[in-house]
Design a protein around this motif. Structure first.
Motif, PDB file in Angstrom:
ATOM      1  N   HIS A   1      26.202  27.515  59.423  1.00 43.70           N
ATOM      2  CA  HIS A   1      26.127  27.030  57.904  1.00 43.70           C
ATOM      3  C   HIS A   1      25.007  26.112  57.711  1.00 43.70           C
ATOM      4  O   HIS A   1      24.389  25.648  58.738  1.00 43.70           O
ATOM      5  CB  HIS A   1      27.538  26.447  58.050  1.00 43.70           C
TER       6      HIS A   1
ATOM      7  N   SER B   1      30.998  33.911  57.028  1.00 49.95           N
ATOM      8  CA  SER B   1      30.603  34.985  56.439  1.00 49.95           C
ATOM      9  C   SER B   1      29.207  35.664  57.341  1.00 49.95           C
ATOM     10  O   SER B   1      29.077  36.675  57.638  1.00 49.95           O
ATOM     11  CB  SER B   1      29.956  34.801  55.117  1.00 49.95           C
ATOM     12  N   ASN B   2      28.323  34.546  57.987  1.00 44.39           N
ATOM     13  CA  ASN B   2      27.413  35.200  58.847  1.00 44.39           C
ATOM     14  C   ASN B   2      27.929  35.612  60.107  1.00 44.39           C
ATOM     15  O   ASN B   2      27.543  36.748  60.660  1.00 44.39           O
ATOM     16  CB  ASN B   2      26.570  33.972  59.083  1.00 44.39           C
TER      17      ASN B   2
ATOM     18  N   SER C   1      32.643  23.624  51.193  1.00 42.95           N
ATOM     19  CA  SER C   1      31.635  24.661  51.373  1.00 42.95           C
ATOM     20  C   SER C   1      31.967  25.908  50.813  1.00 42.95           C
ATOM     21  O   SER C   1      33.013  26.315  50.529  1.00 42.95           O
ATOM     22  CB  SER C   1      31.352  24.868  53.134  1.00 42.95           C
TER      23      SER C   1
ATOM     24  N   GLN D   1      29.827  29.437  55.168  1.00 39.04           N
ATOM     25  CA  GLN D   1      28.893  30.502  55.521  1.00 39.04           C
ATOM     26  C   GLN D   1      28.842  30.653  57.293  1.00 39.04           C
ATOM     27  O   GLN D   1      28.444  31.627  57.648  1.00 39.04           O
ATOM     28  CB  GLN D   1      27.478  29.349  55.207  1.00 39.04           C
TER      29      GLN D   1
ATOM     30  N   HIS E   1      21.776  28.539  53.978  1.00 37.02           N
ATOM     31  CA  HIS E   1      22.357  28.848  52.596  1.00 37.02           C
ATOM     32  C   HIS E   1      22.601  30.179  52.280  1.00 37.02           C
ATOM     33  O   HIS E   1      21.889  30.848  52.643  1.00 37.02           O
ATOM     34  CB  HIS E   1      21.228  27.850  51.728  1.00 37.02           C
ATOM     35  N   VAL E   2      23.583  30.075  51.415  1.00 34.35           N
ATOM     36  CA  VAL E   2      24.319  31.356  50.920  1.00 34.35           C
ATOM     37  C   VAL E   2      23.046  32.045  50.013  1.00 34.35           C
ATOM     38  O   VAL E   2      23.271  33.455  50.229  1.00 34.35           O
ATOM     39  CB  VAL E   2      25.637  31.084  50.061  1.00 34.35           C
TER      40      VAL E   2
ATOM     41  N   HIS F   1      30.579  36.692  47.969  1.00 30.93           N
ATOM     42  CA  HIS F   1      29.999  38.224  47.804  1.00 30.93           C
ATOM     43  C   HIS F   1      30.506  38.986  46.642  1.00 30.93           C
ATOM     44  O   HIS F   1      31.744  38.604  46.039  1.00 30.93           O
ATOM     45  CB  HIS F   1      30.483  38.994  49.121  1.00 30.93           C
TER      46      HIS F   1
ATOM     47  N   ASP G   1      31.006  30.052  49.635  1.00 34.36           N
ATOM     48  CA  ASP G   1      30.417  31.237  49.982  1.00 34.36           C
ATOM     49  C   ASP G   1      30.800  32.445  49.091  1.00 34.36           C
ATOM     50  O   ASP G   1      31.963  32.118  48.840  1.00 34.36           O
ATOM     51  CB  ASP G   1      30.530  31.625  51.578  1.00 34.36           C
TER      52      ASP G   1
ATOM     53  N   SER H   1      21.205  34.771  52.119  1.00 36.75           N
ATOM     54  CA  SER H   1      21.916  35.629  53.441  1.00 36.75           C
ATOM     55  C   SER H   1      21.070  36.827  53.611  1.00 36.75           C
ATOM     56  O   SER H   1      21.488  37.368  54.421  1.00 36.75           O
ATOM     57  CB  SER H   1      23.422  35.760  52.762  1.00 36.75           C
TER      58      SER H   1
END
Length: 607
Positions: A12, A125-126, A479, A122, A92-93, A483, A481, A96
């Motif tokens: 993150h 998601s990563n 935080s 994040q 940072h989102v 999509h 995130d 990505s």
């Protein structure tokens, strides 16, 4: 190839990726002496100023590995010198896409989690992105030396997230250098060597490129199969262009030329390419004499989320702006642009960005790296407009909206947002999301007092100030995130701003009917403060279609023409005032109103 390891660092924002990378480079003596500085891989001025990583950077290290007694790795790992290719990624989102490119070029990843903040949006998601590519994950808990660290609690979160054993988690500190040797050993022991055949036809995956004004375009690649030698005649698979490999080499802190690079290695190629459109990130390089049969599957296609018009302040800078955007696109493949024109601002480009921070960074880089002064219009998202025959038109800016009479319905993009926060702030965050027309999907407790809330939100509502407000109401602890999550029908209207009856297309916005009148009123009030006074009245109006919903007037600057007329009949004064009135009327017909750049930005800051 058994002695090569390719890995990236994911985390993150602000969890200490770049600092850990510094320690790895220091420990392996890749960077020594005066070259060693904080965040050594963040070489852009902007990155140093803001303390964030914007670009993923590749660098090669050499590490002498000595096997431990009763070795830990699953497979026995031989002693010896290992080549480690590290790719540091942004957190940072908005960046990505950079992360997805780094992941495609690696076999393993260091997942770094801050010991004082724990798992954040994040991080998750990563991690999912890395797992989709079957990467070997090494969990590292950073900042263990801090007083506010909660190592046991954060370890529980990591175990729950990854399903790993507690002893697999490495406790480290980028500041003090604790745990660095363990990380390097784990990279050698746990991450698999790259798979590939050095004797097969050449296949190299291009994962980045930069523009150098002396040497043309430099492409960075990973050799998947085959061997590339200096002077080879190569072809870029998708564009079909052919070049000679004038120079190839590996990426240390500077570029180091090499005679050949075989499968599994990461390096660069200089072949005198002048035109930026000839290099596409995600392309495959192969030999002309013995080509490969198919291109390597690249990264996921980038989808811009936010669109804004970028216009040169001077009309003659249009071509320079195009060249600057093309060079910037080489270095940042997630930027998209198409030409457009506006009545108020002349010729410019409609650019697609991944988010507001990305837009700000691009604007800043245009100014610093290419010396381009630009005006950026109000950011908006793309909509699907269906006419009465149900034909779909994609609309990227309000000026492209068809006439209201032919529209059947409009669909707007939605996102699935994941917000991780402390339980204290749930109420405020719910209020914020529901106020932005959000729908709660679910909430689940991760551990102790931390909760993950999933919301479906219209992208148009969050694109302007959502992130700032979220940080404010959660005192910086939430935080965020997101999509993309498809399109849904919505009741949207086009809100126009008129100055003296003339429409300013750069200030037009598409907004939900329930917000339109209020938004229009606030826009008019804000513009009244920002527009400089003229010799005539300026009427500022907000209109939906033909209906005016708000109005403000900037009063004219008047000269007192009757000051020197004293005594005598009142008709003398009236004659002078009538003359002034006629002059003002004529001035209003030929006068135009300059809209300052502050006015475009003010729309973003409407609270």
């Amino acid at each position: 190839m058994n002695h090569i390891r390719n890995f990236c660092i994911i985390a993150h924002i602000d969890h200490g990726k770049s600092t850990i990378a510094d320690r790895l480079l220091e420990y392996t003596q890749t960077v020594v002496g005066k070259d060693m500085e904080n965040q050594v891989l963040d070489d852009m001025e902007l990155e140093k100023e803001r303390g964030i990583t914007i670009k993923s950077h590749a660098i090669q290290m050499q590490y002498d590995y000595r096997a431990k007694a009763g070795g830990e790795g699953d497979a026995p790992v031989a002693d010896g010198r290992y080549t480690l290719n590290l790719i540091d990624t942004p957190g940072h989102v908005d960046f990505s896409y950079e992360v997805s490119r780094s992941i495609a070029a690696c076999e393993g990843a260091l997942l770094i989690v801050d010991a004082s903040q724990g798992v954040q949006a994040q991080t998750i998601s990563n991690l999912y992105m890395a797992l989709e590519h079957d990467l070997e994950i090494i969990p590292v808990m950073n900042k263990c030396d801090m007083d506010s660290a909660m190592p046991d609690m954060v370890e529980d979160e990591i175990v729950e997230l990854l399903g790993c054993r507690r002893e697999e988690i490495i406790r480290a500190s980028g500041k003090t250098g604790m745990g660095v040797e363990e990380i390097l050993d784990a990279i050698v022991e746990r991450i698999p060597a790259p798979q590939g055949d050095p004797k097969a036809p050449l296949q190299c995956l291009v994962f980045d490129s930069v523009f150098n004004s002396f040497r043309g375009i430099i492409a960075y690649f990973k050799v998947v199969n085959g061997t590339l030698r200096q002077g080879d005649h190569v072809r870029f698979f998708n564009t079909g262009k052919e070049y000679d490999a004038d120079e190839i080499g590996i990426l240390k802190l500077d570029m180091q030329p090499a005679k050949e690079l075989s499968a599994g290695n990461v390096g660069y190629i200089i072949s005198g390419i002048k035109t930026s459109t000839e290099v596409k990130v995600g392309d495959t390089i192969t030999h002309v004499a013995r080509p490969c049969s198919e291109a390597i599957a690249g990264f996921e296609e980038v989808k811009p989320m936010v669109f804004a018009g970028v216009y040169p302040i001077e009309a003659e800078d249009y071509e320079n702006l195009r060249a600057s955007l093309e060079k910037l696109q080489l270095n940042d493949a997630s930027l998209t642009f198409t030409p457009e024109s506006s009545v108020a601002l002349g010729f410019g480009f409609r650019c697609g960005f991944l988010g507001l921070l990305h837009m700000e960074i691009v604007q800043e880089r245009l100014d610093r790296e290419f010396d381009m002064d630009v005006i950026t219009t109000v950011p908006n998202v793309s909509y699907n407009v269906y006419d009465k025959h149900l034909n779909k038109i994609e609309v990227h800016n309000p000026a492209g909206m068809p006439d209201i009479a032919v529209i059947d319905h409009i669909e707007e993009p939605y996102i699935r947002a994941s917000i991780i926060t402390a339980t204290t702030y749930i109420g405020n965050i719910m209020t914020l999301c529901l106020g932005k027309r959000g729908e709660l999907v679910k909430q689940e407790y991760i551990s102790g007092n931390r909760v993950e809330i999933l919301f479906d939100l219209p992208l148009g509502e969050i694109v302007i100030d959502f992130y700032d407000k979220l940080k404010s109401i959660s005192k910086g602890y939430a935080s965020f995130d997101y999509h993309a999550n498809g399109f849904r029908p919505s009741d949207l209207v086009k809100l126009d701003i008129l100055l003296n009856g003339e429409q300013v297309d750069a200030l037009s916005t598409l907004t939900h009917r329930s917000n339109a009148v209020d938004f229009g009123r606030r826009m008019c009030e804000k513009l009244k403060e920002l527009l400089p006074r003229q010799q005539f009245d300026i009427a500022i109006q907000a209109a939906i279609g033909q209906k005016i919903v708000a109005r403000e007037t900037v009063k004219q600057v008047r000269k007192d023409v009757t000051a020197k007329c004293y005594g005598g009949d009142v008709s003398r004064k009236r004659k002078l005032l009538e003359k002034q009135k006629r002059g003002k009327k004529r001035m209003k017909q030929i006068g135009n109103v300059e809209v300052p750049q502050k006015a475009f930005l003010a729309v973003l800051k409407l609270d």
